[in-house]
Enzyme design. Structure first.
Site, mmCIF file in Angstrom:
data_model
loop_
_atom_site.group_PDB
_atom_site.id
_atom_site.type_symbol
_atom_site.label_atom_id
_atom_site.label_comp_id
_atom_site.label_asym_id
_atom_site.label_seq_id
_atom_site.Cartn_x
_atom_site.Cartn_y
_atom_site.Cartn_z
ATOM 1 N N GLY A 231 0.824 -1.206 0.000
ATOM 2 C CA GLY A 231 0.000 0.000 0.000
ATOM 3 C C GLY A 231 0.852 1.247 0.000
ATOM 4 O O GLY A 231 2.057 1.189 -0.279
ATOM 5 N N ASN A 232 0.255 2.373 0.293
ATOM 6 C CA ASN A 232 1.011 3.623 0.362
ATOM 7 C C ASN A 232 0.419 4.504 1.455
ATOM 8 O O ASN A 232 -0.569 4.142 2.093
ATOM 9 C CB ASN A 232 1.003 4.320 -1.000
ATOM 10 C CG ASN A 232 -0.408 4.627 -1.454
ATOM 11 O OD1 ASN A 232 -1.089 5.444 -0.866
ATOM 12 N ND2 ASN A 232 -0.864 3.923 -2.489
ATOM 13 N N ARG A 233 1.031 5.650 1.664
ATOM 14 C CA ARG A 233 0.694 6.451 2.842
ATOM 15 C C ARG A 233 -0.436 7.455 2.615
ATOM 16 O O ARG A 233 -0.705 8.295 3.460
ATOM 17 C CB ARG A 233 1.951 7.185 3.327
ATOM 18 C CG ARG A 233 3.015 6.230 3.864
ATOM 19 C CD ARG A 233 4.284 6.985 4.202
ATOM 20 N NE ARG A 233 4.046 8.072 5.115
ATOM 21 C CZ ARG A 233 4.756 9.198 5.158
ATOM 22 N NH1 ARG A 233 5.768 9.365 4.313
ATOM 23 N NH2 ARG A 233 4.478 10.135 6.020
ATOM 24 N N SER A 234 -1.092 7.382 1.488
ATOM 25 C CA SER A 234 -2.137 8.375 1.226
ATOM 26 C C SER A 234 -3.301 8.212 2.216
ATOM 27 O O SER A 234 -3.784 7.105 2.446
ATOM 28 C CB SER A 234 -2.649 8.208 -0.203
ATOM 29 O OG SER A 234 -3.691 9.111 -0.415
#
Ligand code: C5P
Length: 429
Positions: A231-234
């Site tokens: 995933g990512n930090r958004s």
């Protein structure tokens, strides 16, 4: 509205009961056509009780009423959920060896299909070709989602959630309410870009009144195994702020939500997605009717080549694990290519640039590659950007000119972004 719900024979047939239920609760007249195989998974009495109409399954019943054509002729919308690989193949090739096949062929109503099958069947070349054929005829494909399938396996192929199917289907016919039997329902499932959205009867006032805005927000997650993902930090804050701002300015707003950390304002229509593949599917469906598309979500550029069916265990995987990743499609670039006349497409680019000059240089090249109308650029880093309450952006337009720079709360920045793209929308507003 007269809605035909076709149910074919997959285990997800039990979830189709909730599709029927949601439509009935919204006041639609729902007629179920269940294949013989579907009736092995869910009982006729259940479907009759929930749909409040007799269930049709036999091609040779009610012949005097010419039912094999009359049901299709009377339909304003046909939803097929779940659609098995077999049913997709039959639809793609116009087979009419059962009541459902006859009904679809005899109808000019939009057709919305929610596939459900095992990952291998969904990925099979034959299924891919059938889905492409159906899409090319304007049939709307909703899902499938990724997740737990029947048994222990995990992957793409799970039927989309009933509420998402119903929302997508009603969007295709222009959000027709129960009394809109003659709502604009284009033939063969093509989008109805000129009618109103569901749940937005009062378009409100403001400089975006009457416009449909589609926004993606958050970050996609690509499963590795049943419990892990890439995933990512958004956090989705900027995308949600854009949705709130567009709503305030009178637009009818659909938000494609990929794991948001913030609540969505009431009045925004939300479609939940997990992976880039699901986001792409939802974006294609909903962009068909949008005047303005803003892709603020952080989309995974790569996904694991294979999703492990069982949790990956260190006892068997050892000290070093190599992940093979495959490229995800660029959704924004695809939407830019497929956009209809007058539609404005806006992308975001979060870059770890050293300074604003580098940010703009990288942004201009990216705008060119993506083919969108505007690109909103912001700098990100370990302590910059993502979960923060504030943001600082530069907006470049096609051709490379900087049209706006803004900083402040994400709400302020959202309004400034809408101000910046507004001139492109004005001729149609
Ligand atoms: O290439 P990059 O990821 O920097 O592009 C960011 C923009 O492209 C965002 O608007 C994002 O939503 C979109 N994007 C996409 N599909 C991808 C990757 C990014 O639509 N696979």
């Amino acid at each position: 509205m007269n809605v035909v719900v076709g149910i074919s024979g997959g285990i997800a047939a039990y979830k189709a009961v909730n599709v029927v239920r949601a439509l009935v609760l919204e006041g639609h007249d729902v007629h179920v056509i269940a294949t013989d195989a579907a009736l092995r998974f869910v009982g006729k009495p259940t479907l009759e009780a929930i749909s409040r109409n007799p269930v049709n399954s036999d091609l040779y019943e009610g012949v005097a009423q010419v039912r094999h054509v009359s049901i299709g002729q009377a339909a304003d919308l046909i939803i097929i959920a779940p659609a098995t690989a077999n049913t997709l193949a039959k639809l793609a090739h116009g087979l009419a060896d059962d009541l459902l096949g006859n009904t679809v062929l005899a109808s000019t109503a939009p057709v919305v299909v929610a596939p459900a099958m095992h990952t291998e069947m969904w990925g099979n070349q034959a299924t891919r070709a059938n889905v492409a054929l159906l899409r090319s005829r304007g049939i709307t494909i909703v899902g499938p989602a990724s997740g737990r399938l029947t048994g222990e396996d995990v992957g793409a192929g799970r039927m989309s959630e009933p509420d998402d199917i119903v929302r997508a289907a009603l969007a295709v016919v222009g959000g027709a309410g129960p009394d809109d039997a003659a709502a604009p329902a284009p033939a063969s499932g093509s989008a109805a870009p000129d009618s109103a959205d569901p749940g937005s009867a009062d378009p409100g006032s403001g400089d975006l009144a009457g416009l449909r805005v589609l926004i993606s927000a958050g970050g996609t997650r690509e499963p590795l195994d049943p419990v892990r993902f890439l995933g990512n930090r958004s956090s989705g804050r900027q995308g949600v702020a854009l949705a709130a701002a567009a709503l305030e300015r009178g637009a009818s707003v659909t938000l494609l939500a990929a794991h948001l950390e913030v609540p969505v304002p009431e009045g925004v229509s939300v479609v939940h997605v997990q992976t880039a593949a699901e986001l792409e599917e939802a974006a294609r469906v909903h962009a068909q009717r949008a005047d303005l598309v803003i892709m603020a979500a952080a989309v995974a550029d790569y996904r694991p080549a294979a999703v492990a069916e069982q949790k990956i265990k260190k006892e068997t995987a050892g000290d070093r694990v190599t992940l093979e990743l495959v490229r995800n499609p660029d959704i924004l670039a695809g939407l830019a290519v497929e956009r209809r006349d007058g539609q404005v497409v806006v992308g975001f680019a979060a870059e770890t640039a050293a300074d604003e000059d580098e940010l703009v240089r990288v942004g201009r090249a990216k705008l060119e590659r993506k083919g969108c109308d505007y690109l909103v650029l912001n700098r990100v880093g370990w302590s910059l950007g993502f979960a923060a309450e504030d943001n600082a952006v530069v907006v470049v337009q096609r051709g490379g000119d900087i049209v706006m720079e803004a900083s402040g709360s994400k709400a302020t920045v959202a309004h400034r972004i809408l101000d910046a793209v507004h001139p492109a929308l004005l001729p149609r507003a």
